[in-house]
Motif scaffolding. Sequence first.
Motif, PDB file in Angstrom:
ATOM      1  N   GLU A 171      -3.509  -5.433   1.589  1.00  0.00           N
ATOM      2  CA  GLU A 171      -3.194  -5.629   3.007  1.00  0.00           C
ATOM      3  C   GLU A 171      -4.421  -5.850   3.887  1.00  0.00           C
ATOM      4  O   GLU A 171      -4.316  -5.892   5.110  1.00  0.00           O
ATOM      5  CB  GLU A 171      -2.378  -4.431   3.516  1.00  0.00           C
ATOM      6  CG  GLU A 171      -1.012  -4.339   2.846  1.00  0.00           C
ATOM      7  CD  GLU A 171      -0.265  -3.051   3.133  1.00  0.00           C
ATOM      8  OE1 GLU A 171      -0.714  -2.272   3.988  1.00  0.00           O
ATOM      9  OE2 GLU A 171       0.777  -2.822   2.491  1.00  0.00           O
ATOM     10  N   GLY A 172      -5.604  -5.976   3.254  1.00  0.00           N
ATOM     11  CA  GLY A 172      -6.840  -6.097   4.027  1.00  0.00           C
ATOM     12  C   GLY A 172      -7.430  -7.492   4.024  1.00  0.00           C
ATOM     13  O   GLY A 172      -6.793  -8.458   3.596  1.00  0.00           O
ATOM     14  N   TYR A 173      -8.681  -7.573   4.497  1.00  0.00           N
ATOM     15  CA  TYR A 173      -9.343  -8.863   4.705  1.00  0.00           C
ATOM     16  C   TYR A 173     -10.247  -9.227   3.534  1.00  0.00           C
ATOM     17  O   TYR A 173     -10.633  -8.389   2.739  1.00  0.00           O
ATOM     18  CB  TYR A 173     -10.155  -8.813   6.007  1.00  0.00           C
ATOM     19  CG  TYR A 173      -9.330  -8.383   7.195  1.00  0.00           C
ATOM     20  CD1 TYR A 173      -8.177  -9.073   7.549  1.00  0.00           C
ATOM     21  CD2 TYR A 173      -9.683  -7.256   7.952  1.00  0.00           C
ATOM     22  CE1 TYR A 173      -7.408  -8.680   8.633  1.00  0.00           C
ATOM     23  CE2 TYR A 173      -8.923  -6.849   9.035  1.00  0.00           C
ATOM     24  CZ  TYR A 173      -7.784  -7.561   9.367  1.00  0.00           C
ATOM     25  OH  TYR A 173      -7.005  -7.165  10.425  1.00  0.00           O
ATOM     26  N   SER A 177      -5.140  -0.542  -1.238  1.00  0.00           N
ATOM     27  CA  SER A 177      -4.628  -0.862   0.108  1.00  0.00           C
ATOM     28  C   SER A 177      -5.448  -1.977   0.750  1.00  0.00           C
ATOM     29  O   SER A 177      -4.886  -2.878   1.385  1.00  0.00           O
ATOM     30  CB  SER A 177      -4.667   0.377   1.006  1.00  0.00           C
ATOM     31  OG  SER A 177      -3.867   1.396   0.463  1.00  0.00           O
ATOM     32  N   ALA A 178      -6.776  -1.920   0.586  1.00  0.00           N
ATOM     33  CA  ALA A 178      -7.663  -2.928   1.183  1.00  0.00           C
ATOM     34  C   ALA A 178      -7.447  -4.301   0.547  1.00  0.00           C
ATOM     35  O   ALA A 178      -7.546  -5.324   1.221  1.00  0.00           O
ATOM     36  CB  ALA A 178      -9.116  -2.497   1.019  1.00  0.00           C
ATOM     37  N   TYR A 184      -7.371 -13.191   4.645  1.00  0.00           N
ATOM     38  CA  TYR A 184      -6.970 -12.117   3.724  1.00  0.00           C
ATOM     39  C   TYR A 184      -7.617 -12.230   2.346  1.00  0.00           C
ATOM     40  O   TYR A 184      -8.064 -13.304   1.930  1.00  0.00           O
ATOM     41  CB  TYR A 184      -5.450 -12.125   3.545  1.00  0.00           C
ATOM     42  CG  TYR A 184      -4.665 -11.790   4.785  1.00  0.00           C
ATOM     43  CD1 TYR A 184      -4.879 -10.606   5.474  1.00  0.00           C
ATOM     44  CD2 TYR A 184      -3.684 -12.667   5.271  1.00  0.00           C
ATOM     45  CE1 TYR A 184      -4.141 -10.287   6.608  1.00  0.00           C
ATOM     46  CE2 TYR A 184      -2.948 -12.356   6.408  1.00  0.00           C
ATOM     47  CZ  TYR A 184      -3.185 -11.166   7.070  1.00  0.00           C
ATOM     48  OH  TYR A 184      -2.459 -10.865   8.191  1.00  0.00           O
ATOM     49  N   HIS A 185      -7.577 -11.115   1.633  1.00  0.00           N
ATOM     50  CA  HIS A 185      -7.998 -11.081   0.231  1.00  0.00           C
ATOM     51  C   HIS A 185      -7.064 -11.980  -0.578  1.00  0.00           C
ATOM     52  O   HIS A 185      -5.891 -12.131  -0.247  1.00  0.00           O
ATOM     53  CB  HIS A 185      -7.921  -9.637  -0.290  1.00  0.00           C
ATOM     54  CG  HIS A 185      -8.630  -9.435  -1.588  1.00  0.00           C
ATOM     55  ND1 HIS A 185      -8.082  -9.796  -2.787  1.00  0.00           N
ATOM     56  CD2 HIS A 185      -9.873  -8.920  -1.872  1.00  0.00           C
ATOM     57  CE1 HIS A 185      -8.937  -9.504  -3.757  1.00  0.00           C
ATOM     58  NE2 HIS A 185     -10.032  -8.973  -3.222  1.00  0.00           N
ATOM     59  N   PHE A 236     -16.149  -5.164   9.379  1.00  0.00           N
ATOM     60  CA  PHE A 236     -15.693  -4.746   8.062  1.00  0.00           C
ATOM     61  C   PHE A 236     -16.750  -5.107   7.018  1.00  0.00           C
ATOM     62  O   PHE A 236     -17.267  -6.224   7.013  1.00  0.00           O
ATOM     63  CB  PHE A 236     -14.363  -5.429   7.732  1.00  0.00           C
ATOM     64  CG  PHE A 236     -13.292  -5.151   8.752  1.00  0.00           C
ATOM     65  CD1 PHE A 236     -12.414  -4.096   8.598  1.00  0.00           C
ATOM     66  CD2 PHE A 236     -13.176  -5.959   9.893  1.00  0.00           C
ATOM     67  CE1 PHE A 236     -11.439  -3.829   9.553  1.00  0.00           C
ATOM     68  CE2 PHE A 236     -12.196  -5.702  10.851  1.00  0.00           C
ATOM     69  CZ  PHE A 236     -11.334  -4.629  10.684  1.00  0.00           C
ATOM     70  N   SER A 282       0.838  -1.199   0.000  1.00  0.00           N
ATOM     71  CA  SER A 282       0.000   0.000   0.000  1.00  0.00           C
ATOM     72  C   SER A 282       0.874   1.250   0.000  1.00  0.00           C
ATOM     73  O   SER A 282       2.072   1.184   0.300  1.00  0.00           O
ATOM     74  CB  SER A 282      -0.893   0.012   1.246  1.00  0.00           C
ATOM     75  OG  SER A 282      -0.099   0.209   2.407  1.00  0.00           O
ATOM     76  N   LEU A 330     -13.889  -2.679   3.881  1.00  0.00           N
ATOM     77  CA  LEU A 330     -13.544  -1.431   4.574  1.00  0.00           C
ATOM     78  C   LEU A 330     -14.233  -1.440   5.934  1.00  0.00           C
ATOM     79  O   LEU A 330     -15.244  -2.131   6.123  1.00  0.00           O
ATOM     80  CB  LEU A 330     -13.986  -0.218   3.761  1.00  0.00           C
ATOM     81  CG  LEU A 330     -13.276   0.026   2.423  1.00  0.00           C
ATOM     82  CD1 LEU A 330     -13.861   1.249   1.727  1.00  0.00           C
ATOM     83  CD2 LEU A 330     -11.771   0.175   2.581  1.00  0.00           C
ATOM     84  N   ARG A 331     -13.699  -0.663   6.862  1.00  0.00           N
ATOM     85  CA  ARG A 331     -14.272  -0.614   8.219  1.00  0.00           C
ATOM     86  C   ARG A 331     -15.728  -0.143   8.178  1.00  0.00           C
ATOM     87  O   ARG A 331     -16.062   0.808   7.474  1.00  0.00           O
ATOM     88  CB  ARG A 331     -13.472   0.346   9.100  1.00  0.00           C
ATOM     89  CG  ARG A 331     -12.175  -0.218   9.599  1.00  0.00           C
ATOM     90  CD  ARG A 331     -11.485   0.729  10.556  1.00  0.00           C
ATOM     91  NE  ARG A 331     -10.157   0.228  10.888  1.00  0.00           N
ATOM     92  CZ  ARG A 331      -9.914  -0.688  11.830  1.00  0.00           C
ATOM     93  NH1 ARG A 331     -10.929  -1.188  12.525  1.00  0.00           N
ATOM     94  NH2 ARG A 331      -8.695  -1.096  12.079  1.00  0.00           N
ATOM     95  N   SER A 362      -3.685 -10.615  -1.471  1.00  0.00           N
ATOM     96  CA  SER A 362      -2.969  -9.935  -0.378  1.00  0.00           C
ATOM     97  C   SER A 362      -1.475 -10.262  -0.388  1.00  0.00           C
ATOM     98  O   SER A 362      -1.060 -11.367  -0.767  1.00  0.00           O
ATOM     99  CB  SER A 362      -3.569 -10.309   0.980  1.00  0.00           C
ATOM    100  OG  SER A 362      -3.029 -11.524   1.436  1.00  0.00           O
TER     101      SER A 362
END
Length: 485
Positions: free
Chosen positions: A295-297, A291-292, A372-373, A317, A258, A309-310, A376
Amino acid sequence: MDASLMADLQIFLQDRCLSVSNLPQKGRSLFTARDFRPGEVILSQKPYICVPNNTSSESRCDGCFKTNNLKKCSACQVVWYCGSSCQKSEWKLHRDECKALTRLEKEKRKFVTPTIRLMVRLYIKRNLQNEKVLPITTTDNYSLVEALVSHMSEIDEKQMLLYAQMANLVNLILQFPSVDLREIAENFSKFSCNAHSICDSELRPQGIGLFPLVSIINHSCSPNAVLVFEEQMAVVRAIDSISKDSEITISYIETAGSTLTRQKSLKEQYLFHCQCARCSNIGKPHDIEESAILEGYRCANEKCTGFLLRDPEGKGFVCQKCLLLRSKEEVRNLANDLKTVSEKAPTSPSAEDKQAAIELYKTIEKLQVKLYHSFSIPLMRTREKLLKMLMDVEIWREALNYCRLIVPVYQRVYPATHPLIGLQLYSQGKLEWLLGETKEAVSSLIKAFDILRISHGTSTPFMKELSAKLEEARAEASYKQLALH
């Protein structure tokens, strides 16, 4: 820099259709004076100084960085050579270094890291050039090192103390009356920002070197050029079409990450805030999505490819594709399980522990797939480790499966002509060929060649070997096709 040397440098660069300009907040920058096509060599430079990455477990020849048939220098017991030709080629520089290292107590010689040796060699070479034992040229002179940026004013107290301790050791080795400890510390800071890892054709680090001309080239997270090495020669090639009067940029860091991760990495190592086109998108919808994903879920629905996203209400999320909520508790529990298993994972397992390490990393992978995605970075890194270990223990079929999982992620996180994509496709092609999938191997090797000819050229032994493998695989595929008919 001396005015006459600067004038010589400008002529040298003009002859290569290049020029140096000073840019606000960037300092010296390298520009084109004509168009460059993808794959064209923009600049090449031999190191002002370089040393191999010798460790307690692996040593390399000081001349060619090879690891076979090595013998230690009988006097200093620090440096290794593969034969007399490398020893002779290095002798002018090593003669004074050898005397200096021999004076050092044997117990202290183990503290002579590659970076310490690089500094010792810097001062020895400067002296030998001043004494006219070694020639001074436009691209091989200490003035270019003096012109490098050190960022001394931005270094914290802890780092400054470390540089001071290293400077004391260098001073103890050299015992030059004219050397200033603060100047040595400043040069260590220059190394931190300007030294390059010298890698082989497969981008595996083999040593470190100082290439002051290459150091003029600034960083971008979306570079238009790439730095590779042909033995110890630094070669900068265009990876995009670069038009006349454009700035040439390379990447100083791993660009898969990211914007926040990349900027943190650049600030910590190179002490600057990146303002490239990619970084200027920070906070914009595309950057948030990127970024999501990196490095995101992942979405709670396994069939959905959306990014999370949160939730504004803090419940967890929300998937931006199907709007499904993934609870904080579920994410936290998975993350804790992953942390517990990851803490047991060895960073470099021994040969006898490889199988156990493979099973452990497969457990990590399963948890990461749930958390994770699919694109990721953490999942990609785990699969890279698994691929390497499976190759080491020669489990070819599984290794190929991981190669095929990694390639699409590389194609998502790197530019189309990034050498890492080409190298992974090369590995995939070799595995497919080994396992009898000749048609697939030809396809992978063609794709690998098309990328790597841009970053690596076509004339190096590595690329000639790839070309030969491709032709051999093509011939085998044609033979199989004829036999089928």
